[in-house]
Design a protein around this motif. Structure first.
Motif, PDB file in Angstrom:
ATOM      1  N   ALA A 370     133.634   6.878 131.738  1.00  0.00           N
ATOM      2  CA  ALA A 370     133.001   5.628 131.181  1.00  0.00           C
ATOM      3  C   ALA A 370     133.262   4.465 131.954  1.00  0.00           C
ATOM      4  O   ALA A 370     132.608   3.545 132.223  1.00  0.00           O
ATOM      5  N   GLU A 371     134.725   4.379 132.401  1.00  0.00           N
ATOM      6  CA  GLU A 371     135.199   3.105 132.809  1.00  0.00           C
ATOM      7  C   GLU A 371     134.544   2.850 134.037  1.00  0.00           C
ATOM      8  O   GLU A 371     134.141   1.525 134.580  1.00  0.00           O
ATOM      9  N   GLY A 372     134.490   3.864 134.978  1.00  0.00           N
ATOM     10  CA  GLY A 372     133.799   3.633 136.308  1.00  0.00           C
ATOM     11  C   GLY A 372     132.410   3.504 136.213  1.00  0.00           C
ATOM     12  O   GLY A 372     131.927   2.647 136.968  1.00  0.00           O
ATOM     13  N   LEU A 373     131.604   3.790 135.341  1.00  0.00           N
ATOM     14  CA  LEU A 373     130.198   3.317 135.058  1.00  0.00           C
ATOM     15  C   LEU A 373     130.005   1.941 134.810  1.00  0.00           C
ATOM     16  O   LEU A 373     129.166   1.290 135.007  1.00  0.00           O
ATOM     17  N   ARG A 374     130.859   1.708 133.641  1.00  0.00           N
ATOM     18  CA  ARG A 374     131.081   0.189 133.292  1.00  0.00           C
ATOM     19  C   ARG A 374     131.292  -0.849 134.121  1.00  0.00           C
ATOM     20  O   ARG A 374     130.825  -1.691 134.529  1.00  0.00           O
TER      21      ARG A 374
END
Length: 502
Positions: A370-374
């Motif tokens: 999720a952090e990479g996509l954010r």
């Protein structure tokens, strides 16, 4: 082709793709070909004799590749992003390798259940109400469609069926066919063409209601349209709200449209094809305020979430609305009756068979997190803001409306004719690609941060290409003289005002 040849061909193909992306900055964005170029190069008939993979691959690189638009070039700024990433490509390869067709749960249990899992993951990342998730106690859930276009027509047909059943329950004697002719759908005049097309395919008139000055469809406009059509004997049935319109990325206020639809028992579908991906970042979720009123909600994971086409994530509040509309039984499709809640996705879509699309979504979610996509989405938004800052520093340009997400719309202050000429000249040179839109009846150019490879230097390259071409149409020294003249006039006016005050 045996397995050894497959290994050799596969390795060559993987190397080609890796090299293609490593060097994607080097070529023109648009190919230098004319319509019909491939029709002339390729033979009229299929080959009678088999060819070795080396020959086929050589033909691919020499004839197919030169006619390909570089969608993932950092200077590709047209339409909206089309997702790609190495994890997604591998997921697609493995999906093709497994070669399953998800007709039913038994046809491939993992195909169905991984879709349930990944759609729940994604729905939670977006902050959707729990009633839209497969893991809720209710009948809601998510399903992967081919595109937002597909999701819109699927939900229109379900809304049509639901309204028919509702009216039939109120009056069992109604003529269903005559009643359906009276159904009418609504959306903004800023909607994507696919929304209007859904009305054509679903045999339902689609009214394009005028958006406000900010490009948003307002609740009072929808309410008035309902009243007008009911007075004519028509039946409001379906509304498509846009969270991120195609032209300017405007957001319809769901909190206004929702209560109007709820009062009339009208299905509210939310088309958040591009911008909806940003809801994985909590700071943007205010833009979907009122989503609890929606009956269905769609985001193209294949746009901004690094998943290759096609992978459109659709959630519905009540899956039985789809099942009632599309359930057609055959004995060869009888499946295992499970004690746990397992959706039979063939009833949630138009087609019977389905590919293992959840696999590439799963790969991306696992490898990026999720952090990479954010981080990916926040970075692209910051790049768009940087471009807008560059444009605003040049007096020849106007940025309008305000940039939204990864989109910046701009035009030349000199007017529509020169703005259109600028875009034509840029496209003719093929180094950068953008498309046009309309805002407040003015011709505007849209620049979208599309490629995952785009960085700040690439944005400045794009701006230089635009600026250099503008210099040929409106020399910068003239703008400087004009600005000085305006400043002089203002200075004289200020002196005059001061003299009078004395």
């Amino acid at each position: 082709m045996d397995s050894q040849q497959f290994r050799e061909f596969g390795k060559a193909a993987i190397d080609f793709v890796a090299d293609f992306y490593d060097n994607v900055r080097d070529g023109d964005v648009l190919p230098s070909v004319e319509p019909g170029h491939l029709l002339k190069k390729l033979p009229e008939n299929a080959p009678e004799q088999p060819e070795d993979w080396q020959t086929v691959f050589k033909d691919f690189t020499s004839t197919i590749v030169p006619g390909t638009t570089l969608w993932h070039s950092p200077q590709f700024h047209g339409f909206y992003p089309t997702g790609t990433s190495f994890p997604s490509i591998i997921g697609g390869l493995l999906s093709d390798g497994l070669g399953v067709v998800g007709l039913t749960w038994m046809a491939s249990p993992a195909c169905t259940e991984l879709e349930v899992v990944t759609m729940n993951w994604l729905g939670k990342l977006f902050g959707l109400p729990e009633e839209f998730l497969n893991c809720s106690s209710g009948p809601g859930g998510g399903v992967i469609q081919g595109s937002a276009s597909e999701a819109t027509i699927v939900c229109l047909l379900a809304a049509k069926d639901k309204m028919t059943r509702r009216l039939k329950k109120l009056n069992p004697d109604i003529d269903e066919e005559l009643t359906k002719i009276k159904f009418i759908a609504y959306t903004s005049d800023q909607c994507n063409s696919s929304v209007e097309k859904a009305g054509v395919l679903g045999s339902m008139k689609m009214r394009l209601l005028k958006a406000d000055a900010s490009g948003r469809l307002r609740g009072e406009t929808l309410k008035k349209a309902f009243e007008e059509d009911k007075a004519k004997g028509l039946i409001p049935c379906y509304v498509v709200a846009n969270l991120g319109t195609t032209g300017t990325c405007a957001f319809d206020p769901l909190y206004e449209l929702g209560p109007v639809c709820q009062e009339e028992n009208v299905w509210l579908h939310v088309d958040a094809a591009y911008a909806g991906a940003a809801f994985i970042c909590p700071e943007y979720r205010d833009l979907m305020k009122g989503v609890e009123y929606a009956d269905s909600f769609d985001v193209n994971a294949h746009k901004w979430l690094l998943v290759n086409f096609d992978c459109s994530a659709l959630w519905v509040k009540d899956s039985y609305d789809l099942i009632n509309a599309f359930d057609v039984q055959r004995i060869y499709l009888d499946d295992v009756k499970a004690e746990v809640k397992i959706p039979d996705y063939r009833h949630w879509q138009m087609q019977l068979g389905r590919r293992f699309r959840a696999l590439k979504l799963w790969m991306v979610l696992k490898i990026y997190g999720a952090e990479g996509l954010r981080a990916h989405i926040r970075n692209q938004i910051s790049l768009a803001q940087h471009f807008a800052k560059l444009v605003r520093a040049d007096d020849r340009f106007i940025v309008e409306p305000e940039p939204a997400m990864g989109l910046v719309c701009f035009r030349l202050a000199e007017g529509d004719i020169l703005t259109k000429k600028l875009l034509e000249n840029l496209i003719e040179k093929k180094r950068i690609f953008m498309v046009a839109a309309s805002c407040k009846n003015r011709f505007i150019i849209r620049l979208v941060i599309c490629s995952q490879f785009t960085n700040k230097d690439d944005v400045e390259v794009s701006w230089k290409l635009i600026k250099d071409e503008t210099d040929k149409l409106i020399p910068n020294d003239k703008v400087h003289i004009k600005s000085q003249s305006i400043a002089s006039i203002n200075h004289i006016q200020n002196i005059s005002i001061c003299e009078k005050s004395k």
